[in-house]
Design an enzyme around this catalytic site. Structure first.
Site, PDB file in Angstrom:
ATOM      1  N   GLU A   1      38.156  10.462 -24.043  1.00 19.76           N
ATOM      2  CA  GLU A   1      37.517  11.774 -23.875  1.00 19.76           C
ATOM      3  C   GLU A   1      38.318  12.871 -24.573  1.00 19.76           C
ATOM      4  OE1 GLU A   1      36.593  12.756 -19.857  1.00 19.76           O
ATOM      5  OE2 GLU A   1      35.660  10.835 -19.441  1.00 19.76           O
TER       6      GLU A   1
ATOM      7  N   ARG B   1      36.188   5.976 -14.560  1.00 18.91           N
ATOM      8  CA  ARG B   1      37.062   6.312 -15.686  1.00 18.91           C
ATOM      9  C   ARG B   1      36.629   5.506 -16.906  1.00 18.91           C
ATOM     10  NH1 ARG B   1      38.301  10.133 -13.289  1.00 18.91           N
ATOM     11  NH2 ARG B   1      40.352  10.933 -12.702  1.00 18.91           N
TER      12      ARG B   1
ATOM     13  N   HIS C   1      31.165  13.989 -18.337  1.00 13.76           N
ATOM     14  CA  HIS C   1      32.100  13.950 -17.213  1.00 13.76           C
ATOM     15  C   HIS C   1      31.748  15.018 -16.170  1.00 13.76           C
ATOM     16  CE1 HIS C   1      36.443  12.650 -16.101  1.00 13.76           C
ATOM     17  NE2 HIS C   1      35.760  12.966 -15.017  1.00 13.76           N
TER      18      HIS C   1
END
Length: 328
Positions: free
Chosen positions: A272, A243, A290
């Protein structure tokens, strides 16, 4: 008398085989255009659904959960992480939360290893040189990277993904070190020839490669803080497929630009889909959108876990992937 099917609202498009099965089993509302649901659309979903199937990009916060209708009894998240869901609010409202753990470990470990190779061997820079027509031919000292064999990798978080990465790292001749909330069992340590560090600070100062593989919780936010990033050796490489919130991204970008860290391979970002602009200027980085868990097999496995959780819950049993109290 036929039992009423639960109304299941899915926030993003899932693999066709999963959506087809959901339509067969449940009264399902799909997201055909795959556009992220707005706050208003999420509100409408929680007020009408029996089961909500969000993804890690959906913010299921306290206000949204408090506004949920009485029918909403299950949030069956499509993903392993649950930091996008206010678990305490869900518990207070009597809503069960499930996730999809364990199915992405191998895919994520593959991509983590790929990032380690790409950064250490400057694969991205080499390919860019070819594409831009700048290659003048082989030279003995040109585009020199760093050998993996014999280097030390420090893994932050020795769960399923960290363990899968450690096995790959051993195959490449890396010396495995790790920091974890709890030390793993002696048999696993022996198999991986892994060295446990109780002090994260001490481990960071001695590693050639650092991989972050722990979950994002309030306790792990900025686990690689500005202070800890400055403990790293100047040649060290950081890889993050967990993360973005686990790293102080601004400080990392500054250190990369200044040449105070050897390189970084990042698949996730603190805000993000935005990322620190300086990261784009750092040549010693490999940046991915991602996609560490993005395999067809992995997404289907995730969907099957979601279906099992919903079906088990609808049949009056405890779903296998309940997020339990220790995460609260």
């Amino acid at each position: 008398m036929t039992r009423k099917k639960p109304l299941v609202v899915v926030t993003r498009k899932l693999p066709d085989v999963i959506e087809t099965r959901m339509m067969e089993l449940f009264d399902t509302r799909l997201n055909a255009d795959d556009q992220p649901r707005s706050a208003e659309e999420l509100l409408a979903a929680v007020q009408t659904a029996d089961v909500l199937v969000p993804t890690v990009t959906d913010r299921i916060d306290e206000a949204l959960i408090k506004a949920a209708g009485e029918n909403l009894k299950l949030i069956a998240s499509f993903g392993a992480g649950v930091d996008h869901i206010d678990l305490k609010a869900a518990k207070a409202k009597g809503i069960t939360v499930t996730n999809t753990p364990g199915v992405l470990a191998e895919d994520t470990a593959d991509m983590t290893m790929a990032l380690i190779l790409a950064v250490c061997r400057r694969i991205n820079e080499g390919e860019q040189t070819l594409r831009e027509g700048e290659w003048q031919g082989w030279a003995p000292t040109w585009m020199l990277g760093r050998r993996l064999y014999g280097k030390r990798i420090g893994i932050i978080g020795m769960g399923r993904i960290g363990t899968a990465l450690a096995r790959r790292a051993r195959a490449f001749g890396l010396s495995v070190h790790y920091h974890n909330r709890n030390r793993v069992g002696p048999e696993l340590e022996a198999e991986l020839e892994a060295t446990y560090w109780e002090s994260l600070d001490q481990m960071l100062a001695r590693m050639d490669i650092v991989s972050i593989n722990c979950p994002h919780t309030p306790a792990t936010f900025h686990i690689l803080s500005a202070r800890r990033l400055k403990l790293l050796q100047k040649h060290a490489v950081i890889v993050n497929t967990a993360r973005g919130e686990l790293i102080d991204e601004k400080t990392l970008a500054d250190l990369l630009i200044a040449g105070d860290i050897g390189g970084a391979g990042l698949d996730v970002y603190e805000r993000e889909p935005q990322l620190a602009p300086k990261l784009l200027r750092a040549k010693n980085t490999v940046l991915l959108p991602h996609m560490a868990s993005a395999t067809l097999e992995g997404r289907i496995d995730m969907g099957e876990r979601v279906i099992i959780n919903i079906k088990t819950f609808a049949d009056g049993h405890k779903p296998p992937d309940r997020v339990l109290g220790e995460l609260l």
